[in-house]
Write an enzyme that holds these catalytic residues in place. Sequence first.
Site, PDB file in Angstrom:
ATOM      1  N   ALA A   1      -2.177  -1.889  -1.891  1.00  0.00           N
ATOM      2  CA  ALA A   1      -1.377  -2.372  -3.022  1.00  0.00           C
ATOM      3  C   ALA A   1       0.117  -2.222  -2.758  1.00  0.00           C
ATOM      4  O   ALA A   1       0.898  -3.161  -2.963  1.00  0.00           O
ATOM      5  CB  ALA A   1      -1.771  -1.621  -4.290  1.00  0.00           C
ATOM      6  N   GLU A   2       0.539  -1.042  -2.290  1.00  0.00           N
ATOM      7  CA  GLU A   2       1.973  -0.825  -2.068  1.00  0.00           C
ATOM      8  C   GLU A   2       2.497  -1.706  -0.936  1.00  0.00           C
ATOM      9  O   GLU A   2       3.615  -2.212  -1.000  1.00  0.00           O
ATOM     10  CB  GLU A   2       2.293   0.637  -1.794  1.00  0.00           C
ATOM     11  CG  GLU A   2       3.785   0.862  -1.683  1.00  0.00           C
ATOM     12  CD  GLU A   2       4.260   2.225  -2.131  1.00  0.00           C
ATOM     13  OE1 GLU A   2       5.473   2.464  -2.010  1.00  0.00           O
ATOM     14  OE2 GLU A   2       3.450   3.034  -2.603  1.00  0.00           O
ATOM     15  N   THR A   3       1.688  -1.928   0.076  1.00  0.00           N
ATOM     16  CA  THR A   3       2.097  -2.812   1.166  1.00  0.00           C
ATOM     17  C   THR A   3       2.353  -4.220   0.652  1.00  0.00           C
ATOM     18  O   THR A   3       3.414  -4.809   0.903  1.00  0.00           O
ATOM     19  CB  THR A   3       1.022  -2.844   2.276  1.00  0.00           C
ATOM     20  OG1 THR A   3       0.861  -1.517   2.795  1.00  0.00           O
ATOM     21  CG2 THR A   3       1.403  -3.797   3.395  1.00  0.00           C
TER      22      THR A   3
ATOM     23  N   SER B   1       5.287  -4.418  -1.876  1.00  0.00           N
ATOM     24  CA  SER B   1       6.566  -4.202  -1.198  1.00  0.00           C
ATOM     25  C   SER B   1       7.003  -5.444  -0.432  1.00  0.00           C
ATOM     26  O   SER B   1       8.187  -5.782  -0.405  1.00  0.00           O
ATOM     27  CB  SER B   1       6.476  -3.016  -0.241  1.00  0.00           C
ATOM     28  OG  SER B   1       6.310  -1.822  -0.958  1.00  0.00           O
TER      29      SER B   1
END
Length: 155
Positions: A74-76, A79
Amino acid sequence: MGEQHSVKFPQEVVDEYAALGVDLPAMFSAGHLGTRMGVQVIEASAERVVGTMPVEGNTQPYGLLHGGASAVLAETLGSVGSMLHGGINKIAVGVDLNCTHHRGVRSGLVTGVATPVHRGRSTATYEIVITDEQDKRVCTARLTCLLRDAEGLKG
């Protein structure tokens, strides 16, 4: 897991970064946590980022996909979307990540799709929906990134 993978970025975005001496697709192919976990960004624009990750190798002791692995995917993806929204003069730094895990997955590939909730001048927020191979929702995440000036990006 370590093989090169070509991310599909809009050509005008690739050209913009190339003018600064930055190989944008290479930024997502090696040497970071996502690569070690088998994350592959398949499609990327400020409007939609799609990526996959294998369940194998990313499980917790009960054999289920680790919640932290879902958070990495998710953060990848969020971002990348935030970075593309910010453009060449900004860098995206995650400041808040929230993940709700809906069901366990024991095998196969999960797919994450990040779409913008808010795209401002100083912050960007993306919702990331992670599904299994049967298109069942595994996790819903929300990432907010601070958009900071990219002083020294070129050098």
